[in-house]
Write a protein that holds these residues in place. Structure first.
Motif, PDB file in Angstrom:
ATOM      1  N   ASP A 162       0.729  -1.377   0.071  1.00 17.30           N
ATOM      2  CA  ASP A 162       0.122   0.230   0.236  1.00 17.30           C
ATOM      3  C   ASP A 162       0.930   1.320  -0.092  1.00 17.30           C
ATOM      4  O   ASP A 162       0.275   2.282  -0.019  1.00 17.30           O
ATOM      5  N   ALA A 163       2.125   1.086  -0.206  1.00 18.69           N
ATOM      6  CA  ALA A 163       3.158   2.354  -0.364  1.00 18.69           C
ATOM      7  C   ALA A 163       3.168   2.677  -1.704  1.00 18.69           C
ATOM      8  O   ALA A 163       3.260   1.830  -2.525  1.00 18.69           O
ATOM      9  N   LEU A 164       3.228   3.959  -1.992  1.00 18.50           N
ATOM     10  CA  LEU A 164       3.234   4.428  -3.605  1.00 18.50           C
ATOM     11  C   LEU A 164       4.699   4.401  -3.856  1.00 18.50           C
ATOM     12  O   LEU A 164       5.517   5.012  -2.973  1.00 18.50           O
ATOM     13  N   VAL A 165       5.161   3.735  -4.813  1.00 21.05           N
ATOM     14  CA  VAL A 165       6.547   3.568  -5.199  1.00 21.05           C
ATOM     15  C   VAL A 165       6.722   4.511  -6.653  1.00 21.05           C
ATOM     16  O   VAL A 165       6.000   4.384  -7.511  1.00 21.05           O
ATOM     17  N   SER A 166       7.935   5.469  -6.447  1.00 22.11           N
ATOM     18  CA  SER A 166       8.115   6.286  -7.605  1.00 22.11           C
ATOM     19  C   SER A 166       9.640   5.813  -7.905  1.00 22.11           C
ATOM     20  O   SER A 166      10.388   5.676  -7.089  1.00 22.11           O
ATOM     21  N   GLY A 167      10.043   5.894  -9.224  1.00 18.23           N
ATOM     22  CA  GLY A 167      11.253   5.669  -9.664  1.00 18.23           C
ATOM     23  C   GLY A 167      11.625   6.010 -10.966  1.00 18.23           C
ATOM     24  O   GLY A 167      10.588   6.558 -11.647  1.00 18.23           O
ATOM     25  N   ALA A 168      12.877   5.816 -11.379  1.00 21.03           N
ATOM     26  CA  ALA A 168      13.081   6.014 -12.681  1.00 21.03           C
ATOM     27  C   ALA A 168      14.129   4.819 -13.448  1.00 21.03           C
ATOM     28  O   ALA A 168      14.811   4.261 -12.388  1.00 21.03           O
TER      29      ALA A 168
ATOM     30  N   VAL B  36       1.843 -12.959   3.116  1.00 24.20           N
ATOM     31  CA  VAL B  36       1.231 -14.506   3.852  1.00 24.20           C
ATOM     32  C   VAL B  36       0.814 -15.249   2.948  1.00 24.20           C
ATOM     33  O   VAL B  36       0.121 -14.692   1.814  1.00 24.20           O
ATOM     34  N   ALA B  37       0.955 -16.473   2.909  1.00 26.29           N
ATOM     35  CA  ALA B  37       0.864 -17.447   1.625  1.00 26.29           C
ATOM     36  C   ALA B  37      -0.851 -17.307   1.577  1.00 26.29           C
ATOM     37  O   ALA B  37      -1.486 -17.135   2.567  1.00 26.29           O
ATOM     38  N   GLY B  38      -1.187 -17.048   0.490  1.00 23.25           N
ATOM     39  CA  GLY B  38      -2.593 -17.114  -0.064  1.00 23.25           C
ATOM     40  C   GLY B  38      -3.275 -15.699  -0.061  1.00 23.25           C
ATOM     41  O   GLY B  38      -4.208 -15.577  -0.651  1.00 23.25           O
ATOM     42  N   GLU B  39      -2.541 -14.880   0.270  1.00 18.48           N
ATOM     43  CA  GLU B  39      -2.966 -13.250   0.264  1.00 18.48           C
ATOM     44  C   GLU B  39      -2.993 -13.059  -1.500  1.00 18.48           C
ATOM     45  O   GLU B  39      -2.066 -13.458  -2.126  1.00 18.48           O
ATOM     46  N   ARG B  40      -4.010 -12.047  -1.721  1.00 16.38           N
ATOM     47  CA  ARG B  40      -3.958 -11.911  -3.295  1.00 16.38           C
ATOM     48  C   ARG B  40      -3.509 -10.248  -3.151  1.00 16.38           C
ATOM     49  O   ARG B  40      -3.556  -9.398  -2.201  1.00 16.38           O
ATOM     50  N   LEU B  41      -3.092 -10.075  -4.354  1.00 19.20           N
ATOM     51  CA  LEU B  41      -2.631  -8.547  -4.544  1.00 19.20           C
ATOM     52  C   LEU B  41      -2.906  -8.137  -5.931  1.00 19.20           C
ATOM     53  O   LEU B  41      -3.461  -8.830  -6.780  1.00 19.20           O
ATOM     54  N   TYR B  42      -3.079  -6.703  -5.958  1.00 22.46           N
ATOM     55  CA  TYR B  42      -3.375  -6.145  -7.351  1.00 22.46           C
ATOM     56  C   TYR B  42      -2.401  -5.157  -7.589  1.00 22.46           C
ATOM     57  O   TYR B  42      -1.810  -4.319  -6.547  1.00 22.46           O
ATOM     58  N   PHE B  43      -1.950  -5.361  -8.666  1.00 22.82           N
ATOM     59  CA  PHE B  43      -0.578  -4.369  -9.341  1.00 22.82           C
ATOM     60  C   PHE B  43      -1.213  -3.423  -9.794  1.00 22.82           C
ATOM     61  O   PHE B  43      -1.723  -3.469 -10.779  1.00 22.82           O
ATOM     62  N   ASP B  44      -1.045  -2.029  -9.331  1.00 23.16           N
ATOM     63  CA  ASP B  44      -1.509  -0.757  -9.692  1.00 23.16           C
ATOM     64  C   ASP B  44      -0.722   0.199 -10.536  1.00 23.16           C
ATOM     65  O   ASP B  44      -0.143   0.912  -9.870  1.00 23.16           O
ATOM     66  N   MET B  45      -0.466   0.060 -11.478  1.00 24.24           N
ATOM     67  CA  MET B  45       0.381   0.727 -12.623  1.00 24.24           C
ATOM     68  C   MET B  45      -0.274   2.122 -12.701  1.00 24.24           C
ATOM     69  O   MET B  45      -1.231   2.515 -13.203  1.00 24.24           O
ATOM     70  N   ARG B  46       0.425   3.243 -11.853  1.00 22.44           N
ATOM     71  CA  ARG B  46      -0.094   4.612 -11.811  1.00 22.44           C
ATOM     72  C   ARG B  46       0.156   5.403 -12.997  1.00 22.44           C
ATOM     73  O   ARG B  46      -0.591   6.128 -13.588  1.00 22.44           O
ATOM     74  N   SER B  47       1.606   5.260 -13.412  1.00 24.26           N
ATOM     75  CA  SER B  47       1.973   6.291 -14.653  1.00 24.26           C
ATOM     76  C   SER B  47       3.342   5.734 -15.090  1.00 24.26           C
ATOM     77  O   SER B  47       3.985   5.090 -14.447  1.00 24.26           O
TER      78      SER B  47
ATOM     79  N   GLU C 273      16.901   4.204 -15.686  1.00 23.51           N
ATOM     80  CA  GLU C 273      17.902   5.133 -16.308  1.00 23.51           C
ATOM     81  C   GLU C 273      19.211   4.118 -16.456  1.00 23.51           C
ATOM     82  O   GLU C 273      19.767   3.950 -15.395  1.00 23.51           O
ATOM     83  N   PRO C 274      19.487   3.484 -17.611  1.00 19.30           N
ATOM     84  CA  PRO C 274      18.808   3.706 -18.902  1.00 19.30           C
ATOM     85  C   PRO C 274      17.506   2.884 -19.041  1.00 19.30           C
ATOM     86  O   PRO C 274      17.095   2.147 -17.828  1.00 19.30           O
ATOM     87  N   SER C 275      16.807   3.290 -19.890  1.00 14.19           N
ATOM     88  CA  SER C 275      15.172   2.832 -19.748  1.00 14.19           C
ATOM     89  C   SER C 275      14.945   1.443 -19.693  1.00 14.19           C
ATOM     90  O   SER C 275      14.040   1.019 -19.498  1.00 14.19           O
ATOM     91  N   ASN C 276      15.991   0.751 -20.271  1.00 18.24           N
ATOM     92  CA  ASN C 276      16.012  -0.791 -20.154  1.00 18.24           C
ATOM     93  C   ASN C 276      16.571  -1.318 -19.163  1.00 18.24           C
ATOM     94  O   ASN C 276      16.828  -2.716 -19.158  1.00 18.24           O
ATOM     95  N   SER C 277      16.695  -0.746 -18.323  1.00 17.25           N
ATOM     96  CA  SER C 277      17.624  -1.491 -17.061  1.00 17.25           C
ATOM     97  C   SER C 277      16.443  -1.931 -15.890  1.00 17.25           C
ATOM     98  O   SER C 277      15.172  -2.025 -16.082  1.00 17.25           O
ATOM     99  N   THR C 278      16.841  -2.840 -15.206  1.00 19.28           N
ATOM    100  CA  THR C 278      16.251  -3.656 -14.076  1.00 19.28           C
ATOM    101  C   THR C 278      15.955  -2.953 -12.889  1.00 19.28           C
ATOM    102  O   THR C 278      17.352  -2.589 -12.361  1.00 19.28           O
ATOM    103  N   GLN C 279      15.058  -2.943 -12.103  1.00 19.34           N
ATOM    104  CA  GLN C 279      15.079  -2.516 -10.792  1.00 19.34           C
ATOM    105  C   GLN C 279      14.332  -3.510  -9.882  1.00 19.34           C
ATOM    106  O   GLN C 279      13.200  -4.242 -10.492  1.00 19.34           O
ATOM    107  N   LEU C 280      15.029  -3.809  -8.858  1.00 20.44           N
ATOM    108  CA  LEU C 280      14.261  -4.948  -7.934  1.00 20.44           C
ATOM    109  C   LEU C 280      13.700  -4.455  -6.664  1.00 20.44           C
ATOM    110  O   LEU C 280      14.364  -3.700  -5.981  1.00 20.44           O
ATOM    111  N   TYR C 281      12.518  -5.009  -6.434  1.00 21.69           N
ATOM    112  CA  TYR C 281      11.766  -4.549  -5.137  1.00 21.69           C
ATOM    113  C   TYR C 281      11.541  -6.073  -4.395  1.00 21.69           C
ATOM    114  O   TYR C 281      11.209  -7.000  -5.066  1.00 21.69           O
TER     115      TYR C 281
END
Length: 186
Positions: free
Chosen positions: A135-141, A156-167, A143-151
């Motif tokens: 539920d924390a808003l994550v912002s980043g960049a 808890v096992a069985g929890e459902r998630l929704y990935f909300d791409m904002r922009s 650079e270069p645009s084809n790089s990888t960022q790890l989060y």
């Protein structure tokens, strides 16, 4: 045999001097292949088992096409894989995570067709992923645009998630991909 009376040709034989260097996990490694036939060899040591991702930092239209191979204590792990297809959507549904045992490794960069030019890449450790709260808003960049960022985040096992791409900016949202991995890297 082919009814040609004369066949002209030219060739030379040149000495090849491969590059040797060490690499640091998580750091951008850059290099340049100076002459045809040359390869760049990078060594590194893992004191303990690690889960790594190869991050090829070149655009898809890069010429030449760069390839990499990885050899470790258990033999050849990657053989001539394209930089561009190593962790992105083009890699397909398989996990890009390299599940590596402790030991000494050699990563070799070799362009297709023995071409010359500049290259860049990173080996990212999943253990170094940025921890995020749900539920924390994550912002980043990227650079270069084809790089990888790890989060990373805890569930808890069985929890459902929704990935909300904002922009995305610029608005090329189909260029970015994300991949959800479990603790084993699958």
């Amino acid at each position: 045999a082919n009814n040609v009376a004369r066949f002209d040709y030219t060739f030379n034989v040149q000495k090849v001097s491969d590059q040797l260097a060490t690499l640091t996990l998580g750091e951008t490694t850059t290099g340049r292949i100076e002459h045809a036939g040359q390869r760049a060899n990078f060594s590194f040591n893992l004191a303990q088992d690690r889960k790594l991702v190869f991050d090829g930092l070149l655009p898809s239209s890069q010429s030449p096409e760069w390839r990499w191979s990885l050899v470790g204590p258990n033999g050849a792990l990657v053989n001539g894989r394209s930089f561009y297809n190593s962790e992105s959507l083009e890699f397909g549904s398989a996990s890009p995570v390299l599940d590596l045992a402790a030991g000494d490794y050699s990563l070799t960069v070799d362009p297709v067709g023995d071409a010359v030019g500049d290259f860049a890449f990173r080996l990212l450790d999943l253990a170094d992923a940025q921890a995020q709260s749900l539920d924390a808003l994550v912002s980043g960049a990227l650079e270069p645009s084809n790089s990888t960022q790890l989060y990373s985040f805890d569930l808890v096992a069985g929890e459902r998630l929704y990935f909300d791409m904002r922009s995305f900016s610029p608005n090329y949202g189909d260029w970015a991909t994300w991949r959800l991995l479990d603790p084993s890297g699958k």
